[in-house]
Design a protein around this motif. Structure first.
Motif, PDB file in Angstrom:
ATOM      1  N   PRO A 114       2.323   2.805  -4.265  1.00 33.74           N
ATOM      2  CA  PRO A 114       1.746   3.847  -5.123  1.00 33.74           C
ATOM      3  C   PRO A 114       1.822   5.239  -4.514  1.00 33.74           C
ATOM      4  CG  PRO A 114       0.009   2.514  -4.120  1.00 33.74           C
ATOM      5  CD  PRO A 114       1.316   1.827  -3.829  1.00 33.74           C
TER       6      PRO A 114
ATOM      7  N   ASP B  95      -7.012   0.786  -0.585  1.00 34.67           N
ATOM      8  CA  ASP B  95      -6.092  -0.313  -0.899  1.00 34.67           C
ATOM      9  C   ASP B  95      -5.952  -1.296   0.254  1.00 34.67           C
ATOM     10  OD1 ASP B  95      -5.595   0.879  -3.354  1.00 34.67           O
ATOM     11  OD2 ASP B  95      -3.894   2.029  -2.577  1.00 34.67           O
TER      12      ASP B  95
ATOM     13  N   THR C 136      -2.622  -0.823 -13.768  1.00 28.84           N
ATOM     14  CA  THR C 136      -3.040  -1.115 -12.395  1.00 28.84           C
ATOM     15  C   THR C 136      -3.832  -0.024 -11.687  1.00 28.84           C
ATOM     16  OG1 THR C 136      -0.943  -0.277 -11.517  1.00 28.84           O
ATOM     17  CG2 THR C 136      -1.044  -2.615 -12.081  1.00 28.84           C
TER      18      THR C 136
ATOM     19  N   SER D 155       0.817  -1.214   0.000  1.00 29.74           N
ATOM     20  CA  SER D 155       0.000   0.000   0.000  1.00 29.74           C
ATOM     21  C   SER D 155       0.849   1.263   0.000  1.00 29.74           C
ATOM     22  CB  SER D 155      -0.941   0.005   1.213  1.00 29.74           C
ATOM     23  OG  SER D 155      -0.212   0.072   2.426  1.00 29.74           O
TER      24      SER D 155
ATOM     25  N   GLN E  21      -2.160   1.632  -7.904  1.00 29.46           N
ATOM     26  CA  GLN E  21      -1.509   0.496  -7.260  1.00 29.46           C
ATOM     27  C   GLN E  21      -0.133   0.368  -7.888  1.00 29.46           C
ATOM     28  OE1 GLN E  21      -3.854  -3.164  -6.965  1.00 29.46           O
ATOM     29  NE2 GLN E  21      -5.719  -2.002  -7.319  1.00 29.46           N
ATOM     30  N   GLN E  22       0.703  -0.483  -7.287  1.00 29.61           N
ATOM     31  CA  GLN E  22       2.020  -0.695  -7.861  1.00 29.61           C
ATOM     32  C   GLN E  22       2.537  -2.058  -7.429  1.00 29.61           C
ATOM     33  OE1 GLN E  22       4.102  -0.768 -10.218  1.00 29.61           O
ATOM     34  NE2 GLN E  22       4.342   1.478 -10.341  1.00 29.61           N
ATOM     35  N   HIS E  23       3.505  -2.567  -8.170  1.00 26.99           N
ATOM     36  CA  HIS E  23       4.108  -3.869  -7.906  1.00 26.99           C
ATOM     37  C   HIS E  23       5.588  -3.680  -7.613  1.00 26.99           C
ATOM     38  CE1 HIS E  23       0.816  -6.514  -9.777  1.00 26.99           C
ATOM     39  NE2 HIS E  23       0.365  -5.279  -9.841  1.00 26.99           N
TER      40      HIS E  23
END
Length: 540
Positions: free
Chosen positions: A87, A127, A381, A84, A384-386
């Motif tokens: 992003p 999130d 996405t 969380s 959000q992010q990975h």
């Protein structure tokens, strides 16, 4: 060097009013021809560098906690806390660097105005869907029996149901393969978890976690190279998120400790799913065993050991990788430096990943005519992010459209298969305006592919493709995801195309080099190194 769309149209810093540019996909709809001016203020590698530093810092903070009860609470929330933050940290980096480019990111995300200091109202927490209430799975008993029977030979079903050696609370291909030779029943993680919440969720949670919110938030946000004003606002966002997550973790840890009956041995797939993670932590606390099974293929190959520990290994007593060779690589990675003090963990290898084995056995269908190229763009996405990070959505979509258009100029038969999840799940994808899209599962495309093209390597499809004998053109955005021997073998297996980023932080590649990579004289390659690690020596 041929680079398409190389016209640069950045804003001018100084006294001129900043030029508005869209932040995300939905925001771009109000801008009409948004691609003409699309940019992202922060370099792509910056998000990766900050995220990796933040992850190691927050792991250090976690390990400094002496109280085992508080460690369990933080451990339950750790993966969600980190995910969380990504992003928000990326947005803070972008907003801080807006002024240098004379632009202003405009979007519906309330975090933008807050980070910019335009409002003092802290945005609502989001999130956290992974930890919120969820419906009880329907037909639980029927599903338990059906799933158990799906991997158990008929002569052993009765004994398995009556005297199981373990209970699977989730599953994947590697787990199902191992379960076929053991007595393993199935009981959905959600069923056990929600039952504990309903019975004991109103009990007062373990106290003391409140004092850990600040140190955890500081450990994460200090990793981002921000001025004081932007850091303080990011710290406020992350602090609120961590408080919400740890409050839920405290209640859930307490509820599961009140639960009388839990399996002594559980098997599971991912350790990032909240209900399964919570059950794993409690089973381990009681002296039980948690055997987790790899899913996807990255562990032991990529250089993301802190992420392996955070998501999977810290909530396991045994971790099963596809092969012994991959297990040995994981052991030599230094990942044990990120485990709990005194944690007992066995990392072992199995008989190969069945999904990758099946992919390796799909023969190419002969077909006259043009070379058949399959391009697999990654998902978009939203907020959000990975890790490793994807390109920002609009930069990614612009790149995908430019790249697909470039591929269409070549004398090839192009098949484009975007990731089925993300913002365009069950919706028309903008790439359809450039080339026909396939909705088939990746495995159905392998036989009709002569060359694969990838740009994001942390996907199951990429590891499946590595196990085929088809050439792979890999667009490299410069993140150090593979290093050492694994990087050398990746370079031997793939035709790697380094991307260049312009001053709008858009990636470009050389057209001549791309054409050379796709039309190489070799129509097959040697996948034996990756097969030996993902499938086993018999397939190498």
């Amino acid at each position: 060097m041929k680079i398409s769309d190389s016209d640069i149209n950045v804003g001018t810093a100084g006294n001129a009013a900043p030029r508005d540019i869209p932040y995300g996909i939905e925001d771009a709809k109000a801008f009409g021809a948004w691609r003409k001016d699309v940019l992202w203020p922060a370099p792509h590698h910056q998000s990766f560098d900050c995220a990796m530093q933040g992850l190691q810092s927050v792991l250090g903070c976690f390990h400094s906690i002496d109280d085992p009860d508080l460690q369990d609470i933080v451990l339950l929330g750790l993966a969600s806390i980190f995910a969380s933050t990504l992003p928000k940290g990326a947005a803070a980096l972008a907003v801080q660097q807006e002024q240098q480019l004379g632009v202003r990111l405009v979007g519906a995300a309330p975090e933008l105005a807050y980070l910019r200091g335009e409002t003092g109202a802290t945005p609502a927490i989001r999130d956290i869907g992974n930890i919120q209430s969820r419906p009880m799975p329907r037909a639980g008993l029927v599903r338990r029996i059906a799933r158990t029977c799906s991997w158990t030979p008929w002569p052993r079903i009765a004994q398995t149901l009556m005297k199981p050696e373990a209970t699977a609370i989730s599953h994947n291909g590697l787990l199902r393969q191992a379960a076929s030779t053991s007595r393993v029943t199935f009981h959905h993680a959600d069923s056990m978890f929600l039952q504990a919440r309903r019975q004991y969720g109103d009990r007062r949670g373990i106290s003391g976690w409140e004092d850990l919110v600040g140190p955890l938030a500081t450990a994460l946000t200090n990793a981002y190279n921000l001025t004081t004003e932007f850091h303080d606002r990011l710290l406020q966002l992350v602090t609120g998120q961590i408080f919400e997550i740890l409050e839920a973790a405290s209640r859930d840890v307490t509820a599961l400790r009140e639960t009388r009956r839990l399996p002594n041995v559980i098997w599971a797939g991912t350790g990032g799913y909240w209900p399964g993670r919570a059950l794993s932590i409690e089973v381990l606390r009681r002296g039980g065993a948690v055997r987790r099974f790899d899913h996807g293929g990255g562990m032991g190959l990529n250089s993301l050991a802190p992420l392996w520990a955070t998501t999977e290994l810290l909530v396991s007593s045994q971790f099963s990788l596809p092969t012994r060779r991959l297990a040995e690589r994981a052991e030599s990675s230094g990942v044990r430096n990120f485990l709990r003090k005194g944690q007992s963990l066995d990392i072992d290898g199995g008989d190969g990943d069945p999904l990758h084995r099946a992919a390796s056995r799909i023969a190419r269908k002969a077909a006259p005519g043009q070379l058949r190229v399959t391009y697999t763009p990654p998902l978009l996405t939203g907020f959000q992010q990975h890790l490793p990070p994807l390109l920002p959505d609009l930069i990614s979509l612009d790149w995908q459209m430019r790249f697909a258009k470039k591929l269409k100029t070549l004398p090839i038969q192009l098949m484009c298969r975007p990731h089925p999840e993300g913002l365009f799940k069950n919706k028309p994808h903008p790439l359809a305006a450039i080339t026909p899209l396939s909705s088939n599962v990746f495995e159905d495309l392998i036989a009709d592919t002569d060359v694969f093209v990838f740009e994001y390597i942390q996907s199951t499809a990429f590891y499946e493709a590595l196990c085929t004998d088809r050439p792979i053109v890999l667009i490299d955005f410069g993140l150090p995801i593979y290093q050492g021997k694994a990087r050398a073998m990746l370079e031997a297996r793939c035709r790697i195309m380094p991307a260049r980023f312009d001053d709008r932080n858009r990636p470009h590649i050389d057209t001549d080099q791309l054409e050379t990579a796709i039309f190489s004289k070799e129509d097959t390659v040697d996948p034996s190194w990756f097969r030996s690690h993902l499938i086993g020596d018999e397939e190498a």
